[in-house]
Design an enzyme around this catalytic site. Structure first.
Site, PDB file in Angstrom:
ATOM      1  N   GLY A   1       0.849  -1.206   0.000  1.00 38.06           N
ATOM      2  CA  GLY A   1       0.000   0.000   0.000  1.00 38.06           C
ATOM      3  C   GLY A   1       0.872   1.239   0.000  1.00 38.06           C
ATOM      4  O   GLY A   1       2.075   1.159   0.233  1.00 38.06           O
TER       5      GLY A   1
ATOM      6  N   GLY B   1       2.716   3.762   1.340  1.00 34.63           N
ATOM      7  CA  GLY B   1       3.249   4.027   2.681  1.00 34.63           C
ATOM      8  C   GLY B   1       3.737   5.448   2.851  1.00 34.63           C
ATOM      9  O   GLY B   1       3.945   5.919   3.971  1.00 34.63           O
ATOM     10  N   ARG B   2       3.973   6.096   1.727  1.00 36.84           N
ATOM     11  CA  ARG B   2       4.428   7.490   1.833  1.00 36.84           C
ATOM     12  C   ARG B   2       3.905   8.331   0.671  1.00 36.84           C
ATOM     13  O   ARG B   2       4.493   9.343   0.321  1.00 36.84           O
ATOM     14  CB  ARG B   2       5.944   7.556   1.874  1.00 36.84           C
ATOM     15  CG  ARG B   2       6.611   6.912   0.685  1.00 36.84           C
ATOM     16  CD  ARG B   2       8.039   7.354   0.623  1.00 36.84           C
ATOM     17  NE  ARG B   2       8.776   6.599  -0.363  1.00 36.84           N
ATOM     18  CZ  ARG B   2      10.006   6.863  -0.692  1.00 36.84           C
ATOM     19  NH1 ARG B   2      10.643   7.861  -0.113  1.00 36.84           N
ATOM     20  NH2 ARG B   2      10.633   6.140  -1.595  1.00 36.84           N
TER      21      ARG B   2
ATOM     22  N   LYS C   1       4.380  12.223  -3.296  1.00 34.93           N
ATOM     23  CA  LYS C   1       5.249  11.153  -2.792  1.00 34.93           C
ATOM     24  C   LYS C   1       6.148  11.762  -1.708  1.00 34.93           C
ATOM     25  O   LYS C   1       6.844  12.742  -1.980  1.00 34.93           O
ATOM     26  CB  LYS C   1       6.083  10.606  -3.955  1.00 34.93           C
ATOM     27  CG  LYS C   1       6.884   9.368  -3.633  1.00 34.93           C
ATOM     28  CD  LYS C   1       7.413   8.748  -4.918  1.00 34.93           C
ATOM     29  CE  LYS C   1       8.400   7.629  -4.638  1.00 34.93           C
ATOM     30  NZ  LYS C   1       8.909   7.027  -5.868  1.00 34.93           N
TER      31      LYS C   1
ATOM     32  N   GLY D   1       7.107   7.707   6.190  1.00 37.70           N
ATOM     33  CA  GLY D   1       6.234   8.363   5.222  1.00 37.70           C
ATOM     34  C   GLY D   1       6.890   9.500   4.456  1.00 37.70           C
ATOM     35  O   GLY D   1       6.238  10.199   3.690  1.00 37.70           O
TER      36      GLY D   1
ATOM     37  N   ARG E   1      -1.661  -1.255 -10.251  1.00 38.89           N
ATOM     38  CA  ARG E   1      -0.448  -2.062 -10.408  1.00 38.89           C
ATOM     39  C   ARG E   1      -0.828  -3.525 -10.470  1.00 38.89           C
ATOM     40  O   ARG E   1      -1.934  -3.903 -10.059  1.00 38.89           O
ATOM     41  CB  ARG E   1       0.460  -1.892  -9.180  1.00 38.89           C
ATOM     42  CG  ARG E   1       0.717  -0.476  -8.795  1.00 38.89           C
ATOM     43  CD  ARG E   1       0.860  -0.338  -7.269  1.00 38.89           C
ATOM     44  NE  ARG E   1       0.940   1.093  -6.902  1.00 38.89           N
ATOM     45  CZ  ARG E   1       2.057   1.765  -6.791  1.00 38.89           C
ATOM     46  NH1 ARG E   1       3.203   1.134  -6.920  1.00 38.89           N
ATOM     47  NH2 ARG E   1       2.053   3.044  -6.509  1.00 38.89           N
TER      48      ARG E   1
ATOM     49  N   ASP F   1       4.615  -4.809  -7.452  1.00 36.91           N
ATOM     50  CA  ASP F   1       3.933  -3.572  -7.057  1.00 36.91           C
ATOM     51  C   ASP F   1       4.472  -2.375  -7.843  1.00 36.91           C
ATOM     52  O   ASP F   1       3.889  -1.297  -7.812  1.00 36.91           O
ATOM     53  CB  ASP F   1       4.084  -3.310  -5.552  1.00 36.91           C
ATOM     54  CG  ASP F   1       5.525  -3.401  -5.095  1.00 36.91           C
ATOM     55  OD1 ASP F   1       6.131  -4.474  -5.262  1.00 36.91           O
ATOM     56  OD2 ASP F   1       6.063  -2.405  -4.585  1.00 36.91           O
TER      57      ASP F   1
HETATM   58  P1  AMP Z   1       9.200   1.027  -3.174  1.00 38.45           P
HETATM   59  O1  AMP Z   1      10.429   0.240  -2.941  1.00 38.45           O
HETATM   60  O2  AMP Z   1       9.450   2.521  -3.272  1.00 38.45           O
HETATM   61  O3  AMP Z   1       8.374   0.500  -4.292  1.00 38.45           O
HETATM   62  O4  AMP Z   1       8.336   0.909  -1.845  1.00 38.45           O
HETATM   63  C1  AMP Z   1       7.835  -0.309  -1.392  1.00 38.45           C
HETATM   64  C2  AMP Z   1       6.820  -0.069  -0.306  1.00 38.45           C
HETATM   65  O5  AMP Z   1       7.392   0.591   0.809  1.00 38.45           O
HETATM   66  C3  AMP Z   1       5.651   0.802  -0.746  1.00 38.45           C
HETATM   67  O6  AMP Z   1       4.490   0.293  -0.127  1.00 38.45           O
HETATM   68  C4  AMP Z   1       6.019   2.154  -0.205  1.00 38.45           C
HETATM   69  O7  AMP Z   1       4.895   2.966   0.001  1.00 38.45           O
HETATM   70  C5  AMP Z   1       6.694   1.783   1.100  1.00 38.45           C
HETATM   71  N1  AMP Z   1       7.645   2.804   1.554  1.00 38.45           N
HETATM   72  C6  AMP Z   1       8.814   3.151   0.976  1.00 38.45           C
HETATM   73  N2  AMP Z   1       9.431   4.115   1.657  1.00 38.45           N
HETATM   74  C7  AMP Z   1       8.647   4.426   2.718  1.00 38.45           C
HETATM   75  C8  AMP Z   1       8.727   5.341   3.816  1.00 38.45           C
HETATM   76  N3  AMP Z   1       9.773   6.157   3.973  1.00 38.45           N
HETATM   77  N4  AMP Z   1       7.723   5.341   4.701  1.00 38.45           N
HETATM   78  C9  AMP Z   1       6.682   4.519   4.570  1.00 38.45           C
HETATM   79  N5  AMP Z   1       6.540   3.642   3.576  1.00 38.45           N
HETATM   80  C10 AMP Z   1       7.507   3.572   2.652  1.00 38.45           C
HETATM   81 MG    MG Z   2       6.822   1.065  -5.313  1.00 38.09          MG
END
Ligand code: AMP
Ligand code: MG
Length: 483
Positions: free
Chosen positions: A87, A89-90, A110, A123, A180, A249
């Site tokens: 989901g 997350g940020r 983002k 986040g 996605r 994702d």
């Molecule tokens: P990504 O590797 O950017 O595709 O992120 C994978 C997952 O981690 C996704 O669900 C993002 O929303 C979550 N995520 C990445 N960085 C953060 C962060 N700093 N805080 C919270 N969630 C994160």
């Molecule tokens: Mg991602």
């Protein structure tokens, strides 16, 4: 004069489980540092009469436009092969903006604070990775490759804690949607056929209206996505782009490139090239990208099984057969893409060998991927001595003979080659140099780099310094996930 937003937020009207209402967390002192004028125009938005302070409030999420409806989307995904519930997350979706031409775009922040999906994350996002996404996504767009876009970056005025303390930032991402493969995996895991149907209907309506009346929508959706994703990965292969984190994702249903984390462009030609520090086994290496695309599509196919046929075994047979067409379709398209890179018209049974021999020579002689094709287009680049190599000269004669077939002329083949071989890519050392300066409050190199990579097929003043390969000290370049 108003900005021109026209929101119509369809995703937030889906059943509750698809997303979670959430407000961006306010930030201390937002400062807009980059705004994409061309993209603003394409979206029919006019920011020219809004002052910088208000734009900073807008692009930080501090001050939301009327009719926006902020949500975080739910999804799952295979990360390096392992299934996880994820989901946003940020990220926060500001809303869906519909243009005068009736095109619909997700406008998403983002780095906008925690959501119910943040798990242990903060986040937040750091300035370097958000500017990196801005630069590379705009480069990919300019290379004529489908991608999410970058509209703006603001500094938040707050620190984010990573290995070091870094300036915080928020990127505004524009996408034709954020659906996605992982969205389908999340819904499929719930094993509720009605929810799955809702998602398929929504997807077809938003991205594939041509299969609206199809007898087997789920199967046609699989076929349509397979075609889009094959085209996408072939484009990446064409320009030497390594996505770096092709988790399910991070694979869109629209066929756009998404999630610019540890991605980078290959300089020296080596099929095994990996830049990402976390990709120890090379799962997402340059050469593995097509087979990973197929693997991800197989995960997508699994989600659709309940809708493909009432008989589960039969459905599995049908989607398996479909997925197994991948190689045949990919190879034909890849060969045609390489023919274009070499200016070849028509088909010759010896084309494949001709192409593979060039790639093998490039690999053995560690030549620069982009610059080798520049050399073949008679583009002046530095360090051309390698092309005096005897084996290369023999290969070039074979190529020149093949060029002569099918009424080809230098005018025709150069035109074709110039349309697919970039003269410039965002080279890793130039990106790093620009980001380092940006971290010291100076955006001049970021802006200069963006100007160059916005016209990758044109010979521009000041292009030369962006064309040379990295200095030897940079050869073991590594990228890090921007988290
Ligand atoms: P990504 O590797 O950017 O595709 O992120 C994978 C997952 O981690 C996704 O669900 C993002 O929303 C979550 N995520 C990445 N960085 C953060 C962060 N700093 N805080 C919270 N969630 C994160
Ligand atoms: Mg991602």
């Amino acid at each position: 004069m108003t900005i021109g937003w026209h929101f119509d937020n369809t995703y937030s009207k889906l059943p509750n489980i698809f997303s979670s209402e959430v407000l961006p967390t306010k930030v201390k002192s937002p400062d807009l540092i980059i705004l994409n004028d061309d993209l603003s125009k394409e979206l029919g938005l006019d920011f020219s009469t809004t002052n910088n302070k208000n734009l900073s409030e807008l692009f930080s999420g501090n001050l939301l436009p009327k009719d926006s409806k902020t949500i975080a989307q739910a999804y799952a995904g295979h990360q390096f092969g392992h299934f996880t519930m994820l989901g946003d997350g940020r990220a926060t979706l500001m809303g869906e903006h519909v243009t005068k031409d009736n095109e619909r775009f997700d406008i998403q922040f983002k780095g906008s604070g925690i959501t119910p999906f943040s798990r242990n994350g903060d986040g937040r996002a750091a300035l370097g990775p958000m500017l990196r996404e801005y630069i590379i996504s705009e480069a990919i767009h300019a290379l004529n490759i489908p991608t999410t876009r970058s509209l703006a970056v603001v500094k938040t005025g707050e620190d984010v804690v990573r290995e070091n303390i870094l300036p915080g930032a928020i990127l505004t991402r524009v996408a034709s949607s954020h659906l996605r493969v992982g969205t389908f995996q999340y819904i499929a895991a719930r094993q509720n056929e009605n929810e799955l149907k809702t998602l398929v209907n929504y997807t077809v309506d938003r991205h594939y209206p041509n299969i609206e009346k199809s007898k087997n929508q789920a199967l046609d959706l699989l076929r349509a996505l397979m075609e889009k994703q094959i085209n996408l990965v072939i484009n990446w292969m064409r320009v030497g782009f390594i996505h770096g984190v092709m988790n399910t994702d991070n694979m869109t249903i629209s066929g756009e490139t998404i999630d610019y984390g540890p991605c980078a462009f290959m300089d020296t030609y080596d099929p095994q090239t990996v830049f990402s520090s976390i990709d120890q086994l090379g799962r997402y290496a340059y050469f593995n990208q097509p087979s990973i695309t197929k693997w991800n599509l197989a995960r997508f196919a699994e989600c659709l099984v309940p809708l493909v046929n009432e008989d589960k075994d039969k459905a599995i047979d049908i989607v398996t057969e479909e997925i197994n067409n991948f190689e045949k379709i990919y190879e034909t398209k890849w060969l045609n893409m390489m023919r274009d890179k070499l200016g070849l018209f028509g088909e010759d049974p010896k084309d494949q060998v001709l192409i593979l021999d060039l790639l093998t020579w490039m690999h053995q002689n560690k030549t620069d991927y982009t610059n080798t094709f520049c050399y073949l287009m008679n583009e002046k680049i530095q360090n051309n001595e390698i092309f005096n190599n005897e084996n290369f000269i023999v290969w070039k004669k074979r190529w020149e003979e093949r060029l002569m077939s099918n009424n080809n002329t230098p005018e025709k083949y150069l035109k074709l080659m110039r349309s697919v071989n970039p003269l410039v890519i965002p080279r890793n050392h130039k990106v790093e140099e620009a980001l380092e300066l940006a971290n010291n409050n100076d955006l001049s190199l970021v802006k200069k780099l963006i100007k160059i990579i916005e016209k990758p097929y044109e010979n521009q003043k000041e292009i030369a310094e962006y064309q040379s390969a990295a200095p030897i000290s940079d050869q073991r370049y590594q990228t890090f996930c921007g988290t």
